[in-house]
Design an enzyme around this catalytic site. Sequence first.
Site, PDB file in Angstrom:
ATOM      1  N   LYS A 106      -1.826 -10.584   0.666  1.00  9.08           N
ATOM      2  CA  LYS A 106      -1.797 -10.310  -0.689  1.00  9.08           C
ATOM      3  C   LYS A 106      -3.322  -8.965  -0.554  1.00  9.08           C
ATOM      4  CE  LYS A 106      -2.890 -10.196  -5.476  1.00  9.08           C
ATOM      5  NZ  LYS A 106      -2.093  -9.780  -5.706  1.00  9.08           N
ATOM      6  N   CYS A 122      -7.774  -5.444  -9.142  1.00  7.15           N
ATOM      7  CA  CYS A 122      -7.188  -5.744  -7.798  1.00  7.15           C
ATOM      8  C   CYS A 122      -6.741  -4.130  -7.055  1.00  7.15           C
ATOM      9  CB  CYS A 122      -5.585  -5.782  -8.248  1.00  7.15           C
ATOM     10  SG  CYS A 122      -5.744  -7.289  -9.236  1.00  7.15           S
TER      11      CYS A 122
END
Length: 451
Positions: free
Chosen positions: A209, A263
Amino acid sequence: MIGIVGLGRIGLILASAFLNKNFRVVGYDIDPERILENIYSGSVELHPEEIVREIIISSYNKKRFSIRSIDEISSEASDIYNIIVPVNWVGDKPDFESLKRASEAVGDVLSRGDLVIVESSVPPGTTRGLVAKILEKRSGLVAGRDFGLAYSPERVSIGRGFYDLTRNYPKIIAGIDNYSLEIVSLIYSEISEKGVLRASSLEVAEFEKLAEGIYRDVNIALANSLAEIARRIGLDFWEIRELANSQPYSHIHTPGVGVGGVCLPYYPKFLLWYLSSVGEGKCWCGELIALAREINTDQPRRVVDLVLEGSKIIGIEDLYRSKVCVLGLSYRGDIPDTRESPTYHISRELVSRGFSEIVIHDPFVARDDFLEKIGVSLTSDLRECLSNSKIIISATDHGVYKDLSTNHIKHLSGEKKILIIDGRNIIKYSSESDDSRKCLYGGIGKKWMWC
């Protein structure tokens, strides 16, 4: 029954995907009243995506979706718990407090045979080293023997998140043991049309991720670097990029005024923090990642440098009293999400350098506490922002700006000297001159041109 622990934007997307496949879902959040108020009023603030709002409201009204406080987690209500709470960066390390609290709440009601799935973006080792230990301590059970534990990173972008989850990408999954892996595979195969990809360990899935986001962050830094070189030698980087990307092995990203959201700016820090925590902080392998993050963090400052450079060329007098209009507060186009937006940093930089009249336009954001605190105005009226502005900066690629041209801006501004900084390659340039006005156009990857 699926329990979603954390009903933020991503948590509601996940809940709606399960509800859409006729699962019964109970959602847990620290502020359930806020969500309930939005459901009762049918408010757009419930979620940026219409399909998510429709599914959530309809399912709640049909009593297939219930909402509770995180303190009301019950073993009778759920046997699968999906933890999807934020892990932010505070100071010089990740902030695990929300994840700890969610894990403690689940651990207090965990029963034999239950399954816990973590979806929060975290440094490698967090699920096994932090979450599992909390769950085991609070429940008296053992992960992989008495209850299942899995990790499945969220891979969605707000604005199209429901379709990212259900149609666009396969779901990556990992389990602490084979039983956990098989169960989580069955669950996510129900909602993901592209199926699942099995990682060999929890740590591989966690690292994967971060790698996705770091890939983009590093390539955006490369694009920003190439764009600045092109600008300095008088070339249009956007033309160069289009030509270069006609080659199938070239995937030059889009440069811009900075990287926002929670993010991309956080993932490099998570990985470098973890590298340091295991005693490998001085490895050369982190240098490129750290430099890319520094380049992207500095972009808002460079935008203001362009303002000063262009103002000198065009000869704007009383520069620091000149009205500045910044187009866009959201960190990405056509969404109401301002988290870590580069526009905050541009605004703060303008204020610190002495600019006294700064107005930000955004059609998706009604008010903002930070802007109020530093004395920057926010409006949803584009004409109000552009009127009497000598300096215009495009910071967000909202669709509403795609019809703006340099001629249109000149007309709406009404000033005799106008500087346009196009940070997102979204303003249509025209070389049409106007004897009554002096207009200079430039931006990220763009040479100075009279308009």
